[in-house]
Design an enzyme around this catalytic site. Structure first.
Site, PDB file in Angstrom:
ATOM      1  N   HIS A   1       1.483   4.368  -2.913  1.00 55.67           N
ATOM      2  CA  HIS A   1       1.510   5.829  -2.775  1.00 55.67           C
ATOM      3  C   HIS A   1       2.739   6.414  -3.472  1.00 55.67           C
ATOM      4  O   HIS A   1       2.662   7.466  -4.108  1.00 55.67           O
ATOM      5  CB  HIS A   1       1.544   6.219  -1.293  1.00 55.67           C
ATOM      6  CG  HIS A   1       0.200   6.247  -0.633  1.00 55.67           C
ATOM      7  ND1 HIS A   1      -0.871   6.950  -1.140  1.00 55.67           N
ATOM      8  CD2 HIS A   1      -0.244   5.652   0.519  1.00 55.67           C
ATOM      9  CE1 HIS A   1      -1.913   6.800  -0.342  1.00 55.67           C
ATOM     10  NE2 HIS A   1      -1.564   6.023   0.670  1.00 55.67           N
TER      11      HIS A   1
ATOM     12  N   HIS B   1       0.842  -1.213   0.000  1.00 61.21           N
ATOM     13  CA  HIS B   1       0.000   0.000   0.000  1.00 61.21           C
ATOM     14  C   HIS B   1       0.873   1.258   0.000  1.00 61.21           C
ATOM     15  O   HIS B   1       0.598   2.211  -0.757  1.00 61.21           O
ATOM     16  CB  HIS B   1      -0.913  -0.016   1.230  1.00 61.21           C
ATOM     17  CG  HIS B   1      -1.659   1.259   1.459  1.00 61.21           C
ATOM     18  ND1 HIS B   1      -2.966   1.458   1.031  1.00 61.21           N
ATOM     19  CD2 HIS B   1      -1.300   2.418   2.088  1.00 61.21           C
ATOM     20  CE1 HIS B   1      -3.348   2.680   1.376  1.00 61.21           C
ATOM     21  NE2 HIS B   1      -2.368   3.279   2.018  1.00 61.21           N
ATOM     22  N   GLU B   2       1.907   1.265   0.828  1.00 65.83           N
ATOM     23  CA  GLU B   2       2.787   2.440   0.886  1.00 65.83           C
ATOM     24  C   GLU B   2       3.583   2.598  -0.403  1.00 65.83           C
ATOM     25  O   GLU B   2       3.809   3.719  -0.873  1.00 65.83           O
ATOM     26  CB  GLU B   2       3.713   2.351   2.099  1.00 65.83           C
ATOM     27  CG  GLU B   2       2.996   2.283   3.441  1.00 65.83           C
ATOM     28  CD  GLU B   2       1.991   3.405   3.641  1.00 65.83           C
ATOM     29  OE1 GLU B   2       2.194   4.500   3.067  1.00 65.83           O
ATOM     30  OE2 GLU B   2       0.997   3.200   4.350  1.00 65.83           O
TER      31      GLU B   2
ATOM     32  N   GLU C   1      -6.461   7.010  -0.659  1.00 60.68           N
ATOM     33  CA  GLU C   1      -6.352   5.769   0.109  1.00 60.68           C
ATOM     34  C   GLU C   1      -6.991   4.616  -0.647  1.00 60.68           C
ATOM     35  O   GLU C   1      -6.444   3.517  -0.696  1.00 60.68           O
ATOM     36  CB  GLU C   1      -7.001   5.943   1.486  1.00 60.68           C
ATOM     37  CG  GLU C   1      -6.250   6.870   2.411  1.00 60.68           C
ATOM     38  CD  GLU C   1      -4.796   6.464   2.610  1.00 60.68           C
ATOM     39  OE1 GLU C   1      -4.516   5.257   2.778  1.00 60.68           O
ATOM     40  OE2 GLU C   1      -3.923   7.353   2.580  1.00 60.68           O
TER      41      GLU C   1
END
Length: 287
Positions: A132, A128-129, A197
């Site tokens: 980003h 997930h990071e 998100e």
């Protein structure tokens, strides 16, 4: 780059309005100089500032071999350079990414995350990071944290600014701006963070290869994070939107910085994504 420019322009305008209400034309001029200086500083140094705010400690392949190898593999899957890795010494499970571009990026995970998650869940969070970073959200989110913190700082010191005759609204205006400026900064954060998100969840699921890993991690994060204090985040609430899940819960004004969509909706979206992938696999390549 366009999103970042719009963000910096919006925050500059916010600081300018703040200065105008506090000190008239003189206040406007001083505020704009301050805002341009903050923008320049934030572009080059905001990632270091945020990591320092949270007392992040850099790790490498020798000090954390399992996490390092996992991140290296996930970064390859994402087509990214290996980011720097940091540990936050807090028992609250959480994580964030920062950096002005993929070549100057960092992923920070908390001690609590590593201690409470299994390998698949940690992989989902790191993916997930990395999403980003791949989506270039980190520059915008980090600059937002720095500038929103600066706006809040100005609001806290508003009563110490010279009053003078050129202050348009006097004490009433000062008090109003002390309330409204941080609220406006929080609204900018919310506008930036919430949709990203969902996008990072979807891209992160593709990077790690299984949406259910991240769904399981989010479920566990939702259960544990609200019970464990993150003191550094509570001291620096303007950075809350950077984390995978909202780290704030101790103080009433934290709701101003509730930049994350509901965990339940994020989990439902990931489970729906997993179901779609299962159906596609069952249908075969000709459907």
């Amino acid at each position: 780059m366009v999103r970042t420019f719009v963000l910096m322009a919006a925050m500059t305008a916010l600081v300018g309005v703040f200065g105008l209400f506090l000190g008239g034309e003189t206040g406007l001029a001083v505020a704009l100089v301050f805002a341009f200086g903050m923008n320049f500083f934030a572009y080059w140094n905001s990632d270091k500032v945020v990591l320092r705010m949270h007392d992040a400690r850099e790790i490498d392949a020798r000090s954390a071999p399992d996490l390092y190898r996992m991140t290296e593999e996930l970064a390859r899957n994402a087509g990214l350079p290996m980011p720097k890795l940091f540990i936050l010494e807090t028992e609250q499970p959480n994580a964030f990414a920062t950096g002005r571009n993929p070549d100057n990026a960092a992923v920070a995970v908390t001690r609590g995350l590593l201690g409470s998650m299994n390998r698949e869940e940690v992989a989902g969070v790191v993916a997930h990071e990395l999403a980003h970073i791949k989506n270039r959200d980190t520059l915008t989110m980090t600059i937002t944290a720095t500038l929103a913190g600066a706006v809040s700082m100005l609001a806290n010191f508003a009563l110490f600014f010279g009053g003078g005759r050129d202050r348009p609204m006097g004490l009433v205006g000062t008090i109003a701006m002390m309330i409204l400026a941080p609220l406006a900064a929080g609204m900018v954060q919310m506008a930036i963070s919430r949709t990203r998100e969902y996008e990072a969840d979807k891209a992160g699921a593709a990077i790690c290869g299984n949406p259910l890993w991240l769904a399981s991690a989010l479920q566990r994060l939702g259960q544990l994070s609200g019970r464990i204090d993150n003191i550094a985040a509570e001291r620096n609430p303007a950075t809350a939107h950077m984390f995978i899940i909202n780290p704030l819960h101790m103080q009433a004004y934290d709701s101003l910085f509730a930049t994350h969509p509901p965990v339940e909706k994020r989990i439902a979206a990931l489970r729906a994504l997993a179901g779609q992938e299962t159906r596609r696999a069952a249908d075969g390549p000709w459907r």
